[in-house]
Enzyme design. Sequence first.
Site, PDB file in Angstrom:
ATOM      1  N   HIS A  32      68.244 -20.510 -51.638  1.00  0.00           N
ATOM      2  CA  HIS A  32      68.876 -20.066 -52.875  1.00  0.00           C
ATOM      3  C   HIS A  32      70.353 -19.802 -52.602  1.00  0.00           C
ATOM      4  O   HIS A  32      70.721 -19.320 -51.536  1.00  0.00           O
ATOM      5  CB  HIS A  32      68.191 -18.802 -53.420  1.00  0.00           C
ATOM      6  CG  HIS A  32      68.912 -18.269 -54.612  1.00  0.00           C
ATOM      7  ND1 HIS A  32      69.186 -19.064 -55.701  1.00  0.00           N
ATOM      8  CD2 HIS A  32      69.454 -17.057 -54.888  1.00  0.00           C
ATOM      9  CE1 HIS A  32      69.853 -18.359 -56.589  1.00  0.00           C
ATOM     10  NE2 HIS A  32      70.037 -17.135 -56.116  1.00  0.00           N
ATOM     11  N   ASN A  82      76.166 -19.111 -58.365  1.00  0.00           N
ATOM     12  CA  ASN A  82      74.739 -18.759 -58.361  1.00  0.00           C
ATOM     13  C   ASN A  82      74.138 -19.105 -59.722  1.00  0.00           C
ATOM     14  O   ASN A  82      74.459 -18.481 -60.728  1.00  0.00           O
ATOM     15  CB  ASN A  82      74.599 -17.255 -58.065  1.00  0.00           C
ATOM     16  CG  ASN A  82      73.149 -16.786 -58.003  1.00  0.00           C
ATOM     17  OD1 ASN A  82      72.230 -17.501 -58.388  1.00  0.00           O
ATOM     18  ND2 ASN A  82      72.950 -15.572 -57.513  1.00  0.00           N
ATOM     19  N   CYS A  93      65.681 -15.974 -59.582  1.00  0.00           N
ATOM     20  CA  CYS A  93      66.147 -17.053 -58.695  1.00  0.00           C
ATOM     21  C   CYS A  93      64.998 -17.802 -58.020  1.00  0.00           C
ATOM     22  O   CYS A  93      65.179 -18.906 -57.510  1.00  0.00           O
ATOM     23  CB  CYS A  93      67.086 -16.488 -57.635  1.00  0.00           C
ATOM     24  SG  CYS A  93      68.379 -15.468 -58.340  1.00  0.00           S
TER      25      CYS A  93
END
Length: 301
Positions: free
Chosen positions: A228, A258, A88
């Site tokens: 994030h 996500n 990420c």
Amino acid sequence: MVDTSDEWISTRTGIKERRIAGDDEAASDLAYRASIEALRVAKVEPEELDMILVATITPDMIFPATGCILQKRLKAKKIAAFDLEAACSGFLYGLTIGNQFIATGMYDTILVVAAEALSKIIDWQDRNTCVLFADGAGAAVLRPSEDSSCIISSYLGADGEGADLVGVPAGGSRLPASFETVKRRQHYMKMKGNELFKKAVKAMVKAIEISLEKSKFSIHDIDLFIPHQANIRIIEAVVKRVGLSMDKVCINLDQCGNMSAASIAVALDQAVKKGRVKKGDKLLLTSFGGGLTWASMILEW
Ligand code: ACO
């Protein structure tokens, strides 16, 4: 497919909808579309590129690099092209690396792409992961700045002690793909979400403090925070601890889920297109992901 509910997903994660690539689409296809758009906005032709860097944990294949596949699709010159794996945190790692090549004068025009086709490595029988992840890509063109807009500070971190908390066990050189690994579903992502949750909040708060310190800014100087997008509860906990108000925070996980490396890249583009980013604004970008990795960056738009 699994025992879950919209109520569980919305309240525990904040995710309402997400995007899933087609059966015939891989990371390079998403990367290509994001790159074309970034080049158009930057008014840069593919042949002007000096380097292509693709941040992804879902490359088209183990090798060759998705960056090379993208170079061919873009008809770029025979420039440096490679992949970067920082989960990420990939987009912020990529921007930081690209920035260094520009700062040293080695290259002038760098394409940094974050592209993920996470739906391809999700186990659709595992409710711990299959409700969270999605597909998407974002891209940025980096060039030496002609005005005050620039990357002001960036900070990268990692802790391999947490390597077993999220990842794909099989298909690499430790556990090569075999009939057995496929039968045991080890080619899909496994995650210990609860343990990651606590580590994510701590690491993101620390990363923000360090990037603020490096830039000599206070949190009150920040106009927009793009974290994030793993879980709204993680974002709210981070925001509370660093003393920001939620109206300065960019959220897209409700629409996009996500998307690992692509989350911040896509959220930044959406913020710009919605007019939430003005010239001179100070942006704070912060990530946390598998590795473990984390990163925080402050830039002036
Ligand atoms: N539907 C219904 N119930 C579920 C689901 C689901 N989709 N998923 C888990 N549950 C259950 C669990 O089985 C557990 O049940 P039990 O108590 O009977 O065992 C219960 O819900 C609570 O599970 P927790 O894991 O404690 O749930 P939590 O509130 O922590 O939420 C989540 C889980 C959303 C994964 C959260 O921990 C999280 O967001 N973690 C961070 C993930 C992250 O940051 N990842 C970053 C790395 S990703 C990358 O690098 C690609």
